[in-house]
Design an enzyme around this catalytic site. Structure first.
Site, mmCIF file in Angstrom:
data_model
loop_
_atom_site.group_PDB
_atom_site.id
_atom_site.type_symbol
_atom_site.label_atom_id
_atom_site.label_comp_id
_atom_site.label_asym_id
_atom_site.label_seq_id
_atom_site.Cartn_x
_atom_site.Cartn_y
_atom_site.Cartn_z
ATOM 1 N N ASP A 177 0.860 -1.179 0.000
ATOM 2 C CA ASP A 177 0.000 0.000 0.000
ATOM 3 C C ASP A 177 0.898 1.232 0.000
ATOM 4 O O ASP A 177 1.490 1.576 1.025
ATOM 5 C CB ASP A 177 -0.903 0.011 1.236
ATOM 6 N N LYS A 226 -6.916 3.496 -2.705
ATOM 7 C CA LYS A 226 -7.174 3.428 -1.264
ATOM 8 C C LYS A 226 -7.376 4.838 -0.729
ATOM 9 O O LYS A 226 -6.642 5.760 -1.080
ATOM 10 C CB LYS A 226 -6.001 2.739 -0.567
ATOM 11 N N LYS A 276 -10.274 0.356 -1.797
ATOM 12 C CA LYS A 276 -10.066 0.017 -0.395
ATOM 13 C C LYS A 276 -10.412 1.224 0.465
ATOM 14 O O LYS A 276 -9.866 2.307 0.276
ATOM 15 C CB LYS A 276 -8.622 -0.409 -0.126
#
Length: 227
Positions: free
Chosen positions: A101, A165, A194
């Site tokens: 990430d 995300k 996400k």
């Protein structure tokens, strides 16, 4: 084991199976991280998300499971160089990370330096995919205007990343209903979403999933799936 089920377009989704069980606080000790690993095994979460220094240990602890090892890159500000992020990614991959990430360079994006952002994403996405790893791009929605959020969604969608995300959890707020609505409207089904940061209840997680999030990042995972 108690799990929470959500109905999405007539499919039953076990919430635990889409949760990245997260511990990213600066003072997390080895025992704290091992506790999170044990919880992930008990509740069968999708992954354990840790800072890079713990990746090797977590990967070894999860070796006999299907639970993924995930980590963050350029965290939490995104202000390190592309070269530094690339090196950090490669180290994490070598240590056993399955998913990465990355925090993109928020300052460069806010400065409208689109070429820098495209270059950063191109290089980092390639590193991940050349190593058969999944990459999520953290855009930090709390720091973006609505117009910037739309532009950010397009850039990440077009980069070839696997996920967009919302948040690090270290800004002024985490994911919101409006964030997910706007992102989903822009990206459709072209990239996964996400939602992370500030997700502490099953009700809120349910709504984020209903609106389009396919992964949830939270440190309140146990509370959510046992409510």
């Amino acid at each position: 084991m108690d799990v929470v089920y959500f109905y999405i377009t007539r499919r039953i989704v076990m919430l635990n199976k889409i949760i990245d069980h997260t511990i990213l606080k600066a003072d997390a000790s080895k025992d704290d991280v091992l506790k999170v690993v044990a919880e992930a095994k008990k509740y069968e979460f999708y992954s354990v998300m840790v800072n890079p220094c713990w990746v090797s240990m977590v990967h070894q602890e999860l070796a006999d499971t299907e639970i993924k090892t995930a980590t963050v890159i350029g965290f939490p500000l995104g202000a390190t160089t592309i070269t530094a992020k690339k090196a950090e990614m490669q180290t994490a991959i070598n240590d056993g990370a399955d998913e990465l990430d990355i925090v993109w360079n928020i300052g460069k994006f806010k400065s409208k330096d689109v070429e820098y952002i495209k270059k950063e994403l191109d290089i980092l996405v390639n590193v991940a995919h050349e190593n058969d790893k999944l990459i999520k791009v953290i855009i930090e929605t709390a720091l973006l205007t609505e117009d910037e959020l739309k532009k950010a969604s397009i850039l990440v969608m077009n980069s070839g990343a696997d996920f967009i995300k919302t948040s690090t959890g270290f800004a002024t707020r985490g994911a919101t209903i409006d964030d997910i609505k706007i992102i989903k409207e822009i990206v459709g089904d072209n990239i996964a979403i996400k939602a992370s940061g500030g997700i502490h209840s099953a009700e809120f997680a349910n709504e984020l999933v209903r609106l389009g999030a396919t992964r949830i990042g939270t440190s309140s995972s146990v509370k959510i799936v046992t409510q």
